[in-house]
Every structure is written in C-alpha cells, then in structure tokens.
Write an enzyme that holds these catalytic residues in place. Structure first.
Site, PDB file in Angstrom:
ATOM      1  N   SER A 223       0.800  -1.219   0.000  1.00 52.03           N
ATOM      2  CA  SER A 223       0.000   0.000   0.000  1.00 52.03           C
ATOM      3  C   SER A 223       0.834   1.271   0.000  1.00 52.03           C
ATOM      4  O   SER A 223       0.338   2.341  -0.370  1.00 52.03           O
ATOM      5  CB  SER A 223      -0.945   0.005   1.218  1.00 52.03           C
ATOM      6  OG  SER A 223      -0.209  -0.155   2.418  1.00 52.03           O
ATOM      7  N   ASP A 473      -3.585   6.697  11.651  1.00 55.61           N
ATOM      8  CA  ASP A 473      -2.796   5.939  10.683  1.00 55.61           C
ATOM      9  C   ASP A 473      -1.453   6.645  10.520  1.00 55.61           C
ATOM     10  O   ASP A 473      -1.362   7.688   9.861  1.00 55.61           O
ATOM     11  CB  ASP A 473      -3.538   5.878   9.346  1.00 55.61           C
ATOM     12  CG  ASP A 473      -2.765   5.107   8.263  1.00 55.61           C
ATOM     13  OD1 ASP A 473      -1.582   4.778   8.497  1.00 55.61           O
ATOM     14  OD2 ASP A 473      -3.345   4.851   7.190  1.00 55.61           O
ATOM     15  N   HIS A 476       0.578   5.430   6.344  1.00 54.46           N
ATOM     16  CA  HIS A 476       0.379   6.021   5.021  1.00 54.46           C
ATOM     17  C   HIS A 476       0.521   7.541   5.087  1.00 54.46           C
ATOM     18  O   HIS A 476       0.568   8.129   6.166  1.00 54.46           O
ATOM     19  CB  HIS A 476      -0.993   5.605   4.487  1.00 54.46           C
ATOM     20  CG  HIS A 476      -1.155   4.121   4.380  1.00 54.46           C
ATOM     21  ND1 HIS A 476      -1.825   3.369   5.333  1.00 54.46           N
ATOM     22  CD2 HIS A 476      -0.707   3.240   3.451  1.00 54.46           C
ATOM     23  CE1 HIS A 476      -1.787   2.092   4.990  1.00 54.46           C
ATOM     24  NE2 HIS A 476      -1.109   1.982   3.858  1.00 54.46           N
TER      25      HIS A 476
END
Length: 498
Positions: A223, A473, A476
């Site tokens: 990702s 998060d 990312h």
C-alpha cells in the site's frame, strides 16, 4: 505705382493658389494613409484586449507587416466564437489543439473595445509569462551522476510545493485526501527536499509526460507503493490536456490510470503484491490477514503481469512488520497446503529478494525496461522517539523533525533496508536503481494521514478522530505530500536516462 500694386496682387494670388494645391495634396495623402491603416481585412468582432503596444497585447496578437503596412496598422487576434469570456485567455497548446476560427481585426477596433473592458495589468503579465514558459523548450539542469540525492534537509517552500492541488486531482482516493477529510493545517504540503551537494531538477509535469508518453509505468508492491502510485497519477495528470480521454479503473490486482490520445496510449499502473512473491494476502480487496503466509520461491503468477512494461518500481516492507518471524508455506496454495515454517524476518526477506532478482534477470530486457526498487517507508508510532513524550503517535504533528540532539530511531528495520540495498547493487545483468527514501522520510512525522483518513472503507467518525491512540494511521501519507518527493527522485532518473 499702379503697375507695381497689380504685380503684387498677382503674385499673392499665385501664392494662394499654389499653397491651396499643396494643402489639398497633403490632405489627400493623409487620407490614403489613413484608409490603408483602417482597412478592415474581415468583419470586426467584439474583442477586448489590454491597452499598450500591440506586441504586448497577447501572444495571439501579431504585427502585420505585409504589403508595406505600418507595424501598428493591424493585429491578429485568436478568438472563440462560442466564448462568452470578457477578456482574452490564451495558451499555445489550446491554439494548436483547437478547431476554433481565427478572426483578423484592425487595431482601431481592438483599441476601441478595450475601453469597455480592460484586463488587469498584473493578470495579463502572468498570462504572458505562463505562455512564454509553455513555449520555452523544456530544459532542466540534471544533478551529477555521482551526487547523493538522499542526504540533505527539508526546507519550507510554498512557491513550488505542492506540485499539484488536492482538489484538482480527481483520481485521489479518500485514504489520502487529508485536507478534504478535515485536516486543519496544510504545511505538510510545502516542504521541499534539498540535497546537500546538488539540486533535484525542477519538476516539469509536461516534461515527465513527454518522457513516458506511449509507455507503461507500473508500481508493484504494497500500500505504500500504491500511495506513491496515486501521487504519480496526479503529477502526470497535471500535465495532460482535458481534451484527452483519461480513465481510472481496476482489473484484478491491477489499478490503471490510462491516457488515450489519437496516436498514443499511456498508462500509470499499480499491481498489488505486498510480498512480491505469492502469499495468502494477494487478494487486492480482501487481504486483512493477521496470519500472513508466503511462498518465497514462487513469483511467476505475479511476474506474468510485469512483462512488457517500460518502467517498473518495486517495493515490499510494511507487511513484514507485524511479526518478528515470517510463516513460510510448505508446498503450495494450489495444492491446499497449510503447514508452514517460522523463519526469521531477515532470512525470509532475503529469500524473497533473491527470487525477485532472478526473475528480473531472466525476464527483463534492460534496453527497454528501467527497474527501480524503493527502500523502506517508515512508521511514526512512538512520539518519544522524536522527543515528544506527551504526543500520541503522529497525531497533531505539523512540522518535520528538524533538530535532534540524539540519533533518530523510529523503529525502522534497517536489516531489511540493508538486504534490499545489497541485492539491488549486486544486480549487473539488469541494473536496478535503488530509491533511498528511508532516512529522509523518517523526518516526516507530520506527513501521515493520521486521523484524516478512512478505516475499512469508511471515513473516521468524529469520535474516532478524537481517539488517535487507537485510530491514527501513522503508516500512510497525505497527498499532496511526502510521496511526491519520492516521485521527484523517480522523475530525475527518468529524464536523465532518456
């Protein structure tokens, strides 16, 4: 006396007659010049422009010097018949791609129209500068081949960064659109990486697009590579005319951004393979598996999708970090095998990269395909790592780590970094360029999506956003943001190789 008086009167009469003839001739000459200068070469339309010298009106305004006409006699103005704009808006690319009619008008008509609507001088100068920049041949200053691009510092630059606007890139997913998702500060978009001993080439999106035009550029991995892929889509998209057909779609493990022109098809793609080799996490939609199992010597199923690509950018890291050991399958998934061995993380990682490097050597033509490998993208989980004991993970961080009295350690597994670096440097048959994003990214505690993102496909609720210890998060990255810098390294390499 009488005769002398008569001669004087005769002389005076002759003088008056001659003077009258002279005036009449001069008048007729001026009328001829005036008629030439004001002759309409076609029916005048309602055009507006800026007062001043004809050459400064617009780049679409050109002096007409044909047939001995004076330089200020006539100008050429390009207009759209369907346009309802009050002032001339012009770009070279629009002219070349447009089928709209070109009208010719005389200068007097233009000047008379300008009295009604006048373009602000500053705006006109900005337009001209933009047009001149577009017409100027794309020239960039490349860094020396031996310059270390990855040792340097972050400097604030709100002139050139961000490289694109979040709201202008419709292809961004909700996972990374932090400003749209409620982030109150935007400073994370304005930091520029400055190498210590040289400079990154100025990013020119049109130049990037020209280099990859008609080609396939593919990111392969987890990702974080998808994060970088979205960044690249926006960077390329900013250079592509809306006249071209642009589509974004998914097919299996591939996500594709396609630009279709009459003579070219260009794609920027992402292929989901978080371990590069086969694993039980290869489903692009359903891969949230805690008990991750890999087949470190099996890569052919994925590799079939990587052939005939012009630029390949690989990575694998974050999916290795949830356990200290990796489960290695005995047998294969196709045979229904379920038994596995627990192997130390670095050993399993080394086996995977050995398999990957062999596949590259056996399947890639270096004369066509350029191969890159991105190093580890760091996490920012413990705020005490950057001397902020009162912080909660990366939440509410607004600036990079700029001053540290002790060496920075945010928990990156440097063993995997070293393995990847050594493997790529040892590959001679097919050269692989190692993009060292790790250390410079470790400084960017401010650039994560934090609580301004989605979880399991849904936007975080206000209650969840208020609980960053659980929901932030810190893996990312927001876009625009740090992955754009990763792509600046890629951009520098692409334009230097071509």
């Amino acid at each position: 006396m009488g005769s002398m008086k008569g001669r004087k009167n005769n002389n005076l009469s002759i003088f008056v007659v001659l003077f009258s003839v002279f005036l009449f001739g001069l008048f007729m000459y001026n009328e001829d010049v005036k008629s030439i200068a004001e002759f309409p070469f076609s029916s005048p339309k309602a055009h507006e422009t800026q007062e001043g010298e004809p050459k400064e009106v617009d780049e679409s305004v050109q002096r007409d010097t044909e047939k001995g006409v004076e330089d200020t006699a006539a100008v050429t103005v390009t207009v759209s018949k369907s346009s309802i704009r009050a002032q001339l808006e012009k770009s070279t690319s629009e002219d070349e791609d447009s089928d709209e009619a070109q009208e010719r008008v005389d200068l007097k008509t233009v000047v008379e129209k300008e009295k009604k609507i006048e373009m602000p001088r500053a705006e006109e100068e900005e337009e001209v500068e933009e047009e001149e920049e577009e017409e100027e041949e794309e020239k960039v200053e490349l860094p020396p081949e031996d310059c270390d691009l990855y040792t340097g510092e972050w400097v604030l630059d709100n002139v050139t960064h961000p490289l694109y606007r979040e709201e202008q890139c419709e292809f961004l997913t909700s996972q990374v659109t932090c400003m749209k998702n409620g982030r109150p500060d935007s400073l994370h978009q304005n930091w520029k990486w400055k190498p210590r001993d040289c400079s990154l080439p100025k990013f020119k999106p049109k130049l990037l697009f020209e280099k990859i035009r008609g080609k396939r550029l593919m990111f392969v991995g987890d990702s974080l590579n998808r994060n970088q892929w979205e960044s690249m889509v926006c960077m390329v998209n900013s250079a592509v005319s809306s006249a071209y057909n642009k589509t974004w779609y998914k097919t299996g493990s591939l996500a594709i951004f396609k630009i279709e022109e009459p003579e070219h098809v260009t794609t920027v793609e992402f292929y989901w393979a978080p371990f590069l080799v086969e694993s039980n996490s290869d489903d692009p939609n359903m891969h949230s598996i805690l008990n991750r199992i890999i087949m470190p010597e099996s890569i052919e199923k994925h590799g079939l999708n990587w052939k005939d690509v012009d630029y390949l950018i690989f990575n694998t890291y974050i999916w290795w970090m949830n356990t200290f050991t990796m489960k290695v399958l005995r047998g294969s998934f196709d045979e229904g095998s379920t038994e596995y061995d627990e192997v130390p993380r670095p050993i399993a990682y080394g086996r995977v990269l050995a398999t990957w490097s062999k596949w590259v050597d056996d399947n890639i033509d270096p004369n066509r395909t350029k191969v890159f490998f991105s190093s580890t993208s760091p996490l920012h989980i413990k705020s005490e790592n950057w001397n902020n004991p009162d912080g909660i993970k990366c939440a509410k961080e607004t600036t990079p780590i700029l001053n540290m009295s002790t060496p920075l350690d945010v928990g990156t597994d440097r063993r995997l970094f070293t393995i990847a670096n050594n493997v790529t440097q040892s590959m001679k048959k097919v050269p692989v360029y190692f993009i060292n994003i790790t250390t410079l990214s470790e400084l960017r505690k401010d650039a994560h999506t934090s609580v301004y993102t989605i979880r399991q496909g849904k936007m975080l609720t206000p209650e969840q956003q208020a609980d960053p210890a659980t929901y932030a998060d810190c893996i990312h990255w927001c876009l625009p943001g740090l992955p754009d810098t990763w792509n600046e390294f890629l951009y520098a390499r692409i334009i230097s190789q071509s």
